[in-house]
Design an enzyme around this catalytic site. Sequence first.
Site: not given
Length: 404
Positions: A123-125, A127
Amino acid sequence: MGWMQGFPPPPDKQITQPDSVYFSFPRLRWSVCHLREFLPTEEISRGLGAPRPLPRPPAEGLARLRAEIDALQFQPLGDGNPMTWEAAFHANYTDGMLILHRGEIVYERYAGCLAEDGKHAIMSMTKSITGLLGQILVAEGVLDETALVRDIIPEIGDNAFASATVRQVMDMTTGVAYSEDYADPEADIWRYSAAASPLPKPAGYSGPNGYWQYLQQVAPEGRHGEAFHYKTINSDMLGWLISRVTGQSVTELASARLWRPMGAEQDAYQTVDGLGVPFAGGGVSAGLRDLGRLGQLMLDRGRVGDAQLFASEVVDRIAAGGDRAKFSGFAALEGGSYTSQWWVFHNAHGAYAARGVHGQTIYVDPTAQMVLVRLASYPLAQNGFIDPTSLPAYQAVAEYLMAR
């Protein structure tokens, strides 16, 4: 739970695309390990070299450490009775947990859909991988953090991003209109997902095609630099900036600067839109141990063995955090900050983290010399539901390791 088991699976146990239910709970418990079966991806290659080993104690010693860690007790944030580490492991729907202490594996456990040789959506890891690449380029003078977006990408036009600086994009202090409430079916995140979908657009669709077309039509909201607002479109804007100044996709750059030289043991994969643009804000799936290697690379300030993969100042800049006065809206992270797409806690241990919805975490504790990676499929997206039984658990195991 029987999802996708059998040849063919029973109709009530099938998880399919394009009806887009694959990330709803409880289907999520299977789909986080099978994202490539729903969406096209681009490889983050580990290359052809041998993986760099992660040392571990003999099996008997590792089993003893796991039992001792599982028995650790801590007090959850807010109200609640003391809880054991193992109880929190299950309560937070953990699919994989890895703890490194001084570079050695002291805890490794798999559950749910994840196996030792599997990959899990982070997921947003994602980013934080994008942000790390951006910070490396800033340190090397390839990316000017003071430049305006429109100076690097003229075709952004006069929209909301045009007058933002690269640093404001990296730290998510841009003034752009974008709502990311997953519980709201009218939120911008769903229009962004429709633009990014690699599947044929439905009849009558007149919106943008792909991440970058969407970014060119974002409206302003507030003023750049005033406050932190967690908005995924900043990550994809940063991915575009990175690709423009390097001439490489973020997948190619992650392979060349991270996966290959750090000695990853598995290729990672990143979802792409209909034009082949990688999702820089949340599209990576990777193996648990390779995420541990990435966390260890941060803990070791860019060094792997005798090789300095990037300047130590890159990690120092991230660990120092962003402007704390601009950070708000996250009760369990009060006093924290956000910079270069990393969450910085400003706690007594100087910890910082990559975080993603449904419980994904790379938690780096420099004081304890600990890296912790958790992959999970918690029913609700926001980590605020998980932090009360996660953050004190991380502190408890850090203190245990320091006392060994």
